[in-house]
Design a protein around this motif. Structure first.
Motif, mmCIF file in Angstrom:
data_model
loop_
_atom_site.group_PDB
_atom_site.id
_atom_site.type_symbol
_atom_site.label_atom_id
_atom_site.label_comp_id
_atom_site.label_asym_id
_atom_site.label_seq_id
_atom_site.Cartn_x
_atom_site.Cartn_y
_atom_site.Cartn_z
ATOM 1 N N ARG A 1 8.649 -12.566 -30.874
ATOM 2 C CA ARG A 1 8.859 -11.266 -30.235
ATOM 3 C C ARG A 1 7.633 -10.827 -29.441
ATOM 4 O O ARG A 1 7.743 -10.302 -28.336
ATOM 5 C CB ARG A 1 9.211 -10.230 -31.301
ATOM 6 N N SER A 2 6.438 -11.032 -30.023
ATOM 7 C CA SER A 2 5.218 -10.632 -29.320
ATOM 8 C C SER A 2 5.036 -11.442 -28.039
ATOM 9 O O SER A 2 4.708 -10.891 -26.982
ATOM 10 C CB SER A 2 4.005 -10.810 -30.242
ATOM 11 N N PHE A 3 5.258 -12.747 -28.124
ATOM 12 C CA PHE A 3 5.088 -13.578 -26.931
ATOM 13 C C PHE A 3 6.141 -13.243 -25.877
ATOM 14 O O PHE A 3 5.841 -13.215 -24.676
ATOM 15 C CB PHE A 3 5.191 -15.058 -27.310
ATOM 16 N N ARG A 4 7.386 -12.962 -26.296
ATOM 17 C CA ARG A 4 8.435 -12.626 -25.329
ATOM 18 C C ARG A 4 8.110 -11.320 -24.602
ATOM 19 O O ARG A 4 8.333 -11.204 -23.388
ATOM 20 C CB ARG A 4 9.778 -12.527 -26.045
ATOM 21 N N ALA A 5 7.581 -10.320 -25.344
ATOM 22 C CA ALA A 5 7.201 -9.060 -24.698
ATOM 23 C C ALA A 5 6.062 -9.268 -23.702
ATOM 24 O O ALA A 5 6.070 -8.713 -22.592
ATOM 25 C CB ALA A 5 6.793 -8.050 -25.766
ATOM 26 N N PHE A 6 5.076 -10.074 -24.089
ATOM 27 C CA PHE A 6 3.964 -10.370 -23.171
ATOM 28 C C PHE A 6 4.462 -11.095 -21.929
ATOM 29 O O PHE A 6 4.065 -10.783 -20.802
ATOM 30 C CB PHE A 6 2.912 -11.205 -23.900
ATOM 31 N N TRP A 7 5.324 -12.081 -22.126
ATOM 32 C CA TRP A 7 5.811 -12.885 -21.000
ATOM 33 C C TRP A 7 6.659 -12.042 -20.054
ATOM 34 O O TRP A 7 6.549 -12.171 -18.826
ATOM 35 C CB TRP A 7 6.610 -14.066 -21.535
ATOM 36 N N ASP A 8 7.511 -11.158 -20.582
ATOM 37 C CA ASP A 8 8.325 -10.296 -19.723
ATOM 38 C C ASP A 8 7.445 -9.374 -18.885
ATOM 39 O O ASP A 8 7.721 -9.149 -17.703
ATOM 40 C CB ASP A 8 9.296 -9.469 -20.573
ATOM 41 N N PHE A 9 6.381 -8.845 -19.496
ATOM 42 C CA PHE A 9 5.495 -7.962 -18.742
ATOM 43 C C PHE A 9 4.724 -8.732 -17.671
ATOM 44 O O PHE A 9 4.579 -8.261 -16.536
ATOM 45 C CB PHE A 9 4.512 -7.279 -19.705
ATOM 46 N N LEU A 10 4.256 -9.913 -18.012
ATOM 47 C CA LEU A 10 3.465 -10.691 -17.066
ATOM 48 C C LEU A 10 4.312 -11.224 -15.919
ATOM 49 O O LEU A 10 3.824 -11.399 -14.803
ATOM 50 C CB LEU A 10 2.762 -11.854 -17.780
ATOM 51 N N MET A 11 5.591 -11.520 -16.183
ATOM 52 C CA MET A 11 6.468 -12.057 -15.147
ATOM 53 C C MET A 11 6.970 -10.984 -14.193
ATOM 54 O O MET A 11 7.636 -11.296 -13.206
ATOM 55 C CB MET A 11 7.666 -12.767 -15.799
ATOM 56 N N SER A 12 6.681 -9.731 -14.459
ATOM 57 C CA SER A 12 7.103 -8.657 -13.560
ATOM 58 C C SER A 12 6.288 -8.720 -12.267
ATOM 59 O O SER A 12 5.051 -8.729 -12.308
ATOM 60 C CB SER A 12 6.911 -7.306 -14.240
ATOM 61 N N PRO A 13 6.937 -8.776 -11.095
ATOM 62 C CA PRO A 13 6.167 -8.810 -9.835
ATOM 63 C C PRO A 13 5.274 -7.586 -9.665
ATOM 64 O O PRO A 13 4.159 -7.694 -9.142
ATOM 65 C CB PRO A 13 7.265 -8.857 -8.757
ATOM 66 N N ALA A 14 5.745 -6.429 -10.121
ATOM 67 C CA ALA A 14 4.918 -5.228 -10.001
ATOM 68 C C ALA A 14 3.653 -5.340 -10.846
ATOM 69 O O ALA A 14 2.560 -4.935 -10.416
ATOM 70 C CB ALA A 14 5.729 -3.995 -10.421
ATOM 71 N N SER A 15 3.782 -5.911 -12.052
ATOM 72 C CA SER A 15 2.611 -6.078 -12.912
ATOM 73 C C SER A 15 1.625 -7.066 -12.309
ATOM 74 O O SER A 15 0.400 -6.847 -12.347
ATOM 75 C CB SER A 15 3.047 -6.550 -14.305
ATOM 76 N N GLN A 16 2.127 -8.161 -11.730
ATOM 77 C CA GLN A 16 1.242 -9.135 -11.104
ATOM 78 C C GLN A 16 0.502 -8.540 -9.908
ATOM 79 O O GLN A 16 -0.712 -8.752 -9.743
ATOM 80 C CB GLN A 16 2.052 -10.357 -10.675
ATOM 81 N N ASP A 17 1.228 -7.788 -9.074
ATOM 82 C CA ASP A 17 0.577 -7.179 -7.908
ATOM 83 C C ASP A 17 -0.477 -6.158 -8.340
ATOM 84 O O ASP A 17 -1.575 -6.097 -7.755
ATOM 85 C CB ASP A 17 1.631 -6.509 -7.020
ATOM 86 N N GLU A 18 -0.133 -5.361 -9.352
ATOM 87 C CA GLU A 18 -1.091 -4.353 -9.824
ATOM 88 C C GLU A 18 -2.339 -5.015 -10.406
ATOM 89 O O GLU A 18 -3.471 -4.591 -10.137
ATOM 90 C CB GLU A 18 -0.433 -3.456 -10.872
ATOM 91 N N LEU A 19 -2.134 -6.078 -11.183
ATOM 92 C CA LEU A 19 -3.276 -6.761 -11.792
ATOM 93 C C LEU A 19 -4.153 -7.411 -10.727
ATOM 94 O O LEU A 19 -5.394 -7.363 -10.806
ATOM 95 C CB LEU A 19 -2.777 -7.807 -12.792
ATOM 96 N N THR A 20 -3.546 -8.028 -9.719
ATOM 97 C CA THR A 20 -4.325 -8.635 -8.634
ATOM 98 C C THR A 20 -5.138 -7.585 -7.887
ATOM 99 O O THR A 20 -6.324 -7.785 -7.589
ATOM 100 C CB THR A 20 -3.374 -9.352 -7.657
ATOM 101 N N GLU A 21 -4.510 -6.445 -7.601
ATOM 102 C CA GLU A 21 -5.206 -5.372 -6.883
ATOM 103 C C GLU A 21 -6.358 -4.806 -7.712
ATOM 104 O O GLU A 21 -7.452 -4.550 -7.188
ATOM 105 C CB GLU A 21 -4.212 -4.273 -6.526
ATOM 106 N N LEU A 22 -6.129 -4.624 -9.018
ATOM 107 C CA LEU A 22 -7.186 -4.086 -9.875
ATOM 108 C C LEU A 22 -8.378 -5.035 -9.958
ATOM 109 O O LEU A 22 -9.536 -4.603 -9.892
ATOM 110 C CB LEU A 22 -6.618 -3.815 -11.277
ATOM 111 N N LEU A 23 -8.103 -6.335 -10.110
ATOM 112 C CA LEU A 23 -9.199 -7.295 -10.194
ATOM 113 C C LEU A 23 -10.009 -7.341 -8.900
ATOM 114 O O LEU A 23 -11.246 -7.424 -8.920
ATOM 115 C CB LEU A 23 -8.645 -8.682 -10.530
ATOM 116 N N GLU A 24 -9.328 -7.305 -7.765
ATOM 117 C CA GLU A 24 -10.051 -7.329 -6.491
ATOM 118 C C GLU A 24 -10.932 -6.094 -6.332
ATOM 119 O O GLU A 24 -12.081 -6.192 -5.873
ATOM 120 C CB GLU A 24 -9.045 -7.420 -5.342
ATOM 121 N N LYS A 25 -10.430 -4.931 -6.711
ATOM 122 C CA LYS A 25 -11.231 -3.712 -6.594
ATOM 123 C C LYS A 25 -12.424 -3.729 -7.553
ATOM 124 O O LYS A 25 -13.521 -3.286 -7.201
ATOM 125 C CB LYS A 25 -10.358 -2.485 -6.864
ATOM 126 N N VAL A 26 -12.214 -4.253 -8.765
ATOM 127 C CA VAL A 26 -13.306 -4.308 -9.735
ATOM 128 C C VAL A 26 -14.408 -5.241 -9.255
ATOM 129 O O VAL A 26 -15.604 -4.939 -9.371
ATOM 130 C CB VAL A 26 -12.763 -4.738 -11.116
#
Length: 481
Positions: free
Chosen positions: A246-271
């Motif tokens: 269950r924990s891995f499935r929740a993590f994978w669903d969140f990570l596979m979200s295009p919005a989450s990937q775009d947000e994470l990429t943008e945050l890392l670039e700004k940092v």
């Protein structure tokens, strides 16, 4: 878990990580596995590739430390590290492959991480970890509150605090994080991101262990088929419904979200653009850590899917009654193998006289041919007495393919794929056409290399006489395995 005397004694005898720390060649094992698997985030590597890398390292160490320090070959070392009494590598054969592959075990990764923690850190932050603890505690309390009135009061309190913060910002009264606070939080992000990568191997190992327990129960089953099927259904659901699943499935669903990937990429670039972070010593791979998460998570996802598929095969056996006797024999063999799995047999386990049947059909025999009587010319001509130059016999060029493979691997360390043109731009040809042909030979034998006939590349080099030569050939792309 309490670290009492009995527990520590058991860990010292059986834990692979402890055995690695006290091994005679621990510096060799740790340095090689850290460079081969952990630093580039490689989950699985073929035996030939891993042997080649270890041979390069052993050659360098023998040149510096002497030949007697590491007398064995790279294959012998890898097989020894994968033995049950070591447990530092996992050796297995993937589906549809006859070549052995190696993967790092979770115990080895933990030992290497602990050794990395022994090195002196440039900056040790504590504020960010304390704030993380408070935030997690708030989420636990808020997430388990069942009283609607209490939750409404908490939300109203948060809303009032947000409104006051907005008023302060509008009035120009707001605080910015100083350089120390930024470095503290950046180090916490880096540490957590790397720990998450190491957790993937442990999650995957737990899934394999759960599957092994299910197979042991099936192999020793002696009841009815209906009871067996019912138990298989329950055990299969146990994999996906466990805490790990269950924990891995929740993590994978969140990570596979295009919005989450775009947000994470943008945050890392700004940092990474922050001045306080740019001047701080950091790992460049952190900027693309979410892609490493995707690679590791996809590998774990395939493992989970493969385990579930293997369990389902027990339900697809349509000839259970007809093959009951065979199934009983196989289950008996599996049960006996489980009983003696801790006692690995010595010597040759099994041998056959020949790997395949030697079949010779009568029609395959060739017809008899009369031997031709050779005509011998007994005249011997006297050769020219002038001396023949033998310089050409000593001016042969020997191309070191291992050096070329190392140059390709070096280019693939920072990117997923690289073309032959890019490799030659970073490492110009030293021996002209002969070295180019060697590159073509390496690409032809590499199953990860691609030949793109739709694009043509021009490769130029300078020969010994200073003349520029060029060759046109299809685009060759090397892909990181």
């Amino acid at each position: 878990m309490s670290l009492d005397f009995a527990t520590l004694s058991q860990l010292r005898r059986s834990h692979p990580g402890w055995r690695l720390l006290v091994a005679d060649h621990a510096p060799l094992v740790v340095s090689f596995l850290q460079q081969a698997f952990i630093k580039p985030n490689v989950r699985v590597m073929a035996q030939t590739e891993l042997e080649s890398r270890l041979e390069d390292l052993l050659f360098q160490l023998r040149e510096r430390e002497g030949d007697k320090l590491f007398p064995r070959s790279a294959r012998e070392y890898l097989d020894d590290w994968a033995q049950h009494d070591k447990g530092w590598l996992r050796k297995f054969y993937p589906p549809a492959s006859d070549e052995a592959h190696f993967d790092l075990t979770p115990a080895t990764e933990k030992a290497i991480a602990w050794l990395e923690s022994l090195t002196q850190r440039e900056f040790v932050g504590t504020e960010s970890r304390l704030l993380t603890i408070f935030e997690l505690l708030r989420q636990m309390i808020s997430g388990t509150e069942a009283d609607p009135d209490t939750r409404i009061r908490e939300l109203q309190t948060q809303r009032d605090e947000i409104d006051r913060e907005i008023e302060r910002v509008q009035a120009g009264d707001f605080k910015l994080l100083d350089d120390t606070a930024l470095r503290d939080r950046f180090q916490q992000v880096s540490s957590t991101a790397r720990e998450l990568l190491s957790d993937f191997r442990e999650v995957e190992q737990n899934f394999r262990q759960l599957d092994l327990q299910v197979r042991e129960q099936i192999a020793t089953w002696e009841g009815r088929k209906g009871e067996l099927l019912s138990r298989i259904f329950g055990e299969r659901d146990a994999i996906s419904d466990s805490d790990q699943g269950r924990s891995f499935r929740a993590f994978w669903d969140f990570l596979m979200s295009p919005a989450s990937q775009d947000e994470l990429t943008e945050l890392l670039e700004k940092v990474f653009e922050l001045e306080a972070v740019s001047s701080f010593e950091k790992d460049k791979r952190l900027k693309r850590i979410h892609y490493d998460w995707l690679d590791a998570g996809e590998h774990t996802q395939r493992t989970v899917a493969r385990l579930s598929q293997q369990l389902r095969r027990y339900l697809d056996d349509q000839a259970y009654l007809e093959n009951k006797r065979i199934m009983q024999m196989l289950d008996g063999i599996s049960a006996r193998a489980m009983a003696v799995r801790e006692q690995i047999p010595t010597g040759d386990f099994f041998s056959i006289e020949m790997p395949s049947a030697d079949i010779q059909l009568p029609m395959e025999r060739p017809l008899h041919n009369l031997p031709l009587k050779p005509v011998l010319d007994t005249e011997i001509e006297v050769a020219d007495s002038s001396e023949i130059s033998t310089d050409a016999l000593y001016n042969q060029i020997n191309i070191d393919k291992q050096r070329l493979k190392a140059q390709i691997r070096q280019c693939l360390q920072t990117q997923q794929q690289v073309s032959l043109t890019e490799v030659i731009e970073q490492h110009p040809l030293q021996y002209g056409l002969a070295e180019l042909v060697a590159y073509l030979s390496i690409a032809g034998s590499d199953r990860h290399a691609l030949f793109d006939d739709s694009h043509q590349d021009r490769i130029r080099w300078q020969d010994e006489d200073g003349l520029w030569r060029q060759a046109q050939l299809p685009r060759i792309i090397f892909i990181r395995p």
